[in-house]
Every structure is written in structure tokens, then in C-alpha cells.
Design an enzyme around this catalytic site. Sequence first.
Site, PDB file in Angstrom:
ATOM      1  N   LEU A  20       0.834  -1.216   0.000  1.00 51.29           N
ATOM      2  CA  LEU A  20       0.000   0.000   0.000  1.00 51.29           C
ATOM      3  C   LEU A  20       0.863   1.259   0.000  1.00 51.29           C
ATOM      4  CD1 LEU A  20      -2.718  -0.994   2.635  1.00 51.29           C
ATOM      5  CD2 LEU A  20      -3.033  -0.726   0.173  1.00 51.29           C
ATOM      6  N   GLY A  21       2.053   1.141   0.576  1.00 44.29           N
ATOM      7  CA  GLY A  21       2.900   2.341   0.668  1.00 44.29           C
ATOM      8  C   GLY A  21       4.211   1.951   1.325  1.00 44.29           C
ATOM      9  N   GLY A  23       7.299   3.634   3.849  1.00 46.32           N
ATOM     10  CA  GLY A  23       7.778   4.774   4.640  1.00 46.32           C
ATOM     11  C   GLY A  23       9.278   4.626   4.809  1.00 46.32           C
ATOM     12  N   LYS A  24       9.846   5.514   5.611  1.00 44.54           N
ATOM     13  CA  LYS A  24      11.296   5.487   5.854  1.00 44.54           C
ATOM     14  C   LYS A  24      11.671   4.221   6.605  1.00 44.54           C
ATOM     15  CE  LYS A  24      14.975   8.514   7.631  1.00 44.54           C
ATOM     16  NZ  LYS A  24      15.389   8.036   8.979  1.00 44.54           N
ATOM     17  N   PHE A  25      10.740   3.749   7.445  1.00 43.57           N
ATOM     18  CA  PHE A  25      11.109   2.649   8.354  1.00 43.57           C
ATOM     19  C   PHE A  25      10.444   1.339   7.996  1.00 43.57           C
ATOM     20  CE2 PHE A  25      13.689   4.724  11.388  1.00 43.57           C
ATOM     21  CZ  PHE A  25      13.318   6.048  11.314  1.00 43.57           C
ATOM     22  N   GLY A  26       9.737   1.279   6.901  1.00 38.56           N
ATOM     23  CA  GLY A  26       9.110  -0.010   6.643  1.00 38.56           C
ATOM     24  C   GLY A  26       8.069   0.111   5.547  1.00 38.56           C
ATOM     25  N   VAL A  28       4.034  -0.934   4.064  1.00 40.52           N
ATOM     26  CA  VAL A  28       2.660  -1.194   4.485  1.00 40.52           C
ATOM     27  C   VAL A  28       2.011  -2.095   3.431  1.00 40.52           C
ATOM     28  CG1 VAL A  28       0.475  -0.148   5.152  1.00 40.52           C
ATOM     29  CG2 VAL A  28       2.600   1.124   5.467  1.00 40.52           C
ATOM     30  N   LYS A  43       1.712  -2.961   8.774  1.00 39.61           N
ATOM     31  CA  LYS A  43       2.966  -2.203   8.614  1.00 39.61           C
ATOM     32  C   LYS A  43       4.072  -3.027   9.241  1.00 39.61           C
ATOM     33  CE  LYS A  43       5.592   1.887   8.736  1.00 39.61           C
ATOM     34  NZ  LYS A  43       5.560   3.327   8.447  1.00 39.61           N
ATOM     35  N   ASP A 139       2.621  15.834  14.326  1.00 46.66           N
ATOM     36  CA  ASP A 139       3.024  15.601  12.931  1.00 46.66           C
ATOM     37  C   ASP A 139       1.823  15.637  12.002  1.00 46.66           C
ATOM     38  OD1 ASP A 139       4.981  13.038  11.194  1.00 46.66           O
ATOM     39  OD2 ASP A 139       4.819  15.209  10.937  1.00 46.66           O
TER      40      ASP A 139
HETATM   41  O1  AK4 Z   1      -0.481   5.273   4.173  1.00 43.75           O
HETATM   42  C1  AK4 Z   1       0.080   4.439   3.445  1.00 43.75           C
HETATM   43  O2  AK4 Z   1       1.279   4.378   3.172  1.00 43.75           O
HETATM   44  C2  AK4 Z   1      -0.744   3.461   2.790  1.00 43.75           C
HETATM   45  N1  AK4 Z   1      -2.061   3.139   3.313  1.00 43.75           N
HETATM   46  N2  AK4 Z   1      -3.067   3.032   2.444  1.00 43.75           N
HETATM   47  C3  AK4 Z   1      -4.166   2.619   3.083  1.00 43.75           C
HETATM   48  C4  AK4 Z   1      -3.840   2.461   4.425  1.00 43.75           C
HETATM   49  N3  AK4 Z   1      -4.590   2.064   5.500  1.00 43.75           N
HETATM   50  C5  AK4 Z   1      -3.994   2.041   6.685  1.00 43.75           C
HETATM   51  N4  AK4 Z   1      -2.685   2.380   6.902  1.00 43.75           N
HETATM   52  C6  AK4 Z   1      -1.940   2.768   5.836  1.00 43.75           C
HETATM   53  N5  AK4 Z   1      -0.648   3.121   6.067  1.00 43.75           N
HETATM   54  C7  AK4 Z   1      -0.049   3.058   7.377  1.00 43.75           C
HETATM   55  C8  AK4 Z   1      -0.358   4.328   8.155  1.00 43.75           C
HETATM   56  C9  AK4 Z   1       0.279   4.258   9.508  1.00 43.75           C
HETATM   57  C10 AK4 Z   1      -0.361   4.258  10.704  1.00 43.75           C
HETATM   58  N6  AK4 Z   1       0.453   4.213  11.774  1.00 43.75           N
HETATM   59  C11 AK4 Z   1       1.723   4.179  11.457  1.00 43.75           C
HETATM   60  N7  AK4 Z   1       2.707   4.138  12.436  1.00 43.75           N
HETATM   61  C12 AK4 Z   1       4.024   4.142  12.116  1.00 43.75           C
HETATM   62  O3  AK4 Z   1       4.436   4.144  10.972  1.00 43.75           O
HETATM   63  N8  AK4 Z   1       4.835   4.154  13.217  1.00 43.75           N
HETATM   64  C13 AK4 Z   1       6.206   4.229  13.169  1.00 43.75           C
HETATM   65  C14 AK4 Z   1       6.963   3.711  12.126  1.00 43.75           C
HETATM   66  C15 AK4 Z   1       8.341   3.824  12.183  1.00 43.75           C
HETATM   67  C16 AK4 Z   1       8.967   4.454  13.223  1.00 43.75           C
HETATM   68  C17 AK4 Z   1       8.177   4.972  14.241  1.00 43.75           C
HETATM   69 CL1  AK4 Z   1       8.899   5.796  15.539  1.00 43.75          CL
HETATM   70  C18 AK4 Z   1       6.820   4.853  14.224  1.00 43.75           C
HETATM   71  S1  AK4 Z   1       1.955   4.191   9.795  1.00 43.75           S
HETATM   72  C19 AK4 Z   1      -2.503   2.810   4.562  1.00 43.75           C
END
Ligand code: AK4
Length: 274
Positions: A20-21, A23-26, A28, A43, A139
Site C-alpha cells: 500500500l505504501g 515509509g522510511k522505516f518499513g 505497508v 505495517k 506531525d
Molecule cells: O499510508 C500508506 O502508506 C498506505 N495506506 N493506504 C491505506 C492504508 N490504511 C492504513 N494504513 C496505511 N498506512 C499506514 C499508516 C500508519 C499508521 N500508523 C503508522 N505508524 C508508524 O508508521 N509508526 C512508526 C513507524 C516507524 C517508526 C516509528 Cl517511531 C513509528 S503508519 C494505509
Amino acid sequence: SVRPSNHQWKLSDFEIGTPLGRGKFGRVYLAREKNTEYMVALKMMFKSELVKDHMEHQVRREIEIQTHLTHPNILKMLTYFWDEKKIYLILEFAQEGELFKVLNSQPHKRFDEPTAAYYLRQVADALRYCHSQSVIHRDIKPENLLLFSHHVVKLADFGWSVHAPSKCRNTMCGTIDYLPPEMVDSQTYNEYVDNWCLGVLCYEFLCGSPPFESSEQAETFRKIRAVMYGFKSYMSESSRHLISKLLVKVPKSRLPLTDVIEHLWIKKNCEIFT
Ligand SMILES: O=C(O)Cn1ncc2ncnc(NCCc3cnc(NC(=O)Nc4cccc(Cl)c4)s3)c21
């Protein structure tokens, strides 16, 4: 068959689907829980990467915060678990994805005033609930807002949230456009940082770019400190009024979230959605 509530979740309880996406740390993934066929967002983050960037305490705090927050406009963390290499967050799946992408796909990369107001009211309501639980999100930006059907928006990624009040400890990763003056000068701050970010978010919803955006980071910081920004010609008087009451240098002078939700611009533009 319903699992016992003390069931120890593990990766094999889920079928992993499309990414789905990232991020920097992982990454989804869309995933389906095998017993109930319930769709979730999974995630996964490498422990090694988190430890390398000293983020493990942040993930721990996020899990602690997120598992205790329940609000219709906050993305639910359903559960979490880990194995020898990774940490997994099981999150509510937002079928319409990131609001950031929807914003950028608009004709002029901006929302019309009713849509912007309807989204902003939901974010303000989620923040009001967070603050009632002494949680500062810190944020707020389009990338951390997820869209569901019927224009429902939910606040996600509490990776940077803290319990109020707090000392600015971590260097912020990602955009600096949303930083309030007190965080630019890395002083102590309180939940009013979120009120500032709501003003920046409102501006970006209506204009397609944040108010202090500049080519140089130093210039952005200078504009933020000076609260130097201009309105676009097409912005309504009431939207300018709301933004001007949120982008205020003195944190405690920013419009309280209850007054944001009651503001004329919100009332006027949301009645078509109610
Ligand atoms: O958005 C997208 O990329 C794609 N997408 N599309 C649909 C969809 N439905 C649900 N969730 C998605 N994405 C995850 C959103 C998050 C929620 N909570 C998070 N927490 C986190 O990343 N914590 C985290 C990570 C690394 C270090 C640290 Cl300190 C904290 S990420 C979805």
C-alpha cells in the site's frame, strides 16, 4: 470462528496482499486475517533499522498511545506483534488511501472550500480528543491523514506523538513546513503545536502548498519565525480569518480546537455534508 481475546497474534494469521505504501522505516501491505477474512493494513518495520535510528522507544510510545486512543477520526491500531527481525503493526485499512495523494490529484492540487472544511473539522475533532487524553500528535500533515468512504478522514502515524507537555528532543524527519515557531527554536512546547499545524493544513488544503514553503530551508524557518505568509486571491474572507487565528506565534493565543469546530467557515461549509 472467533479467536480468544488473549490470542497471541502472529504473521501466519494473515494473508499478505498488495503493497500500500512505503515509509522510511518499513512497508505497508494490505492483508487479510485468515479466520474472519477481515481486511487490515499491515505495517512491518525492521528492528535493526529502528534501533539504528534510535526509534525503538518511539515505536513503543506510539503503540502505548495508539492502543489507548479510540475516536472515529483516529486510525485504529488493532494489534501489534514482533518476531526475531521485525515489528508488525496491524492497522485499520483506509480503502481510499492517503489524503496527500487525493489532494495532489485535484485539478489545481487543492480542495474546494466545502471539502477542505469537512476534512479540517474531522482533524480538529480528532486533535481535540487527543488533547483530552494529553496526547500531542506533533506531525499533522496530509501524508498522515487517511481517507475512508463518505469523505471520512482519520489521523494516522502517531510515531511522533508525545504526552504533553514535552521538550523537543528528536530531530523531525520529513517536511519542515509544518513546524511551529516554538519547535523551530526548539523550545519546550505544548499541545498548541497541533493548533498551528491545523492552520498550515487548512492553508495547504485550500492552496495546494503550505504557507511558508520556500526553496531554502533557512528561508522557510525565517518565514515561520516571522509568521510571514500571504493569502491567495481566491481564498474566502472566513477561511483567511480562521487561518489567521491559528498561525499565531504565541501558542496559547492560537484559536482553541472547540472554536475551530464552531468557526463560521467550518459551519458554513459543512452544512451540506451534515
Ligand atoms: O499510508 C500508506 O502508506 C498506505 N495506506 N493506504 C491505506 C492504508 N490504511 C492504513 N494504513 C496505511 N498506512 C499506514 C499508516 C500508519 C499508521 N500508523 C503508522 N505508524 C508508524 O508508521 N509508526 C512508526 C513507524 C516507524 C517508526 C516509528 Cl517511531 C513509528 S503508519 C494505509
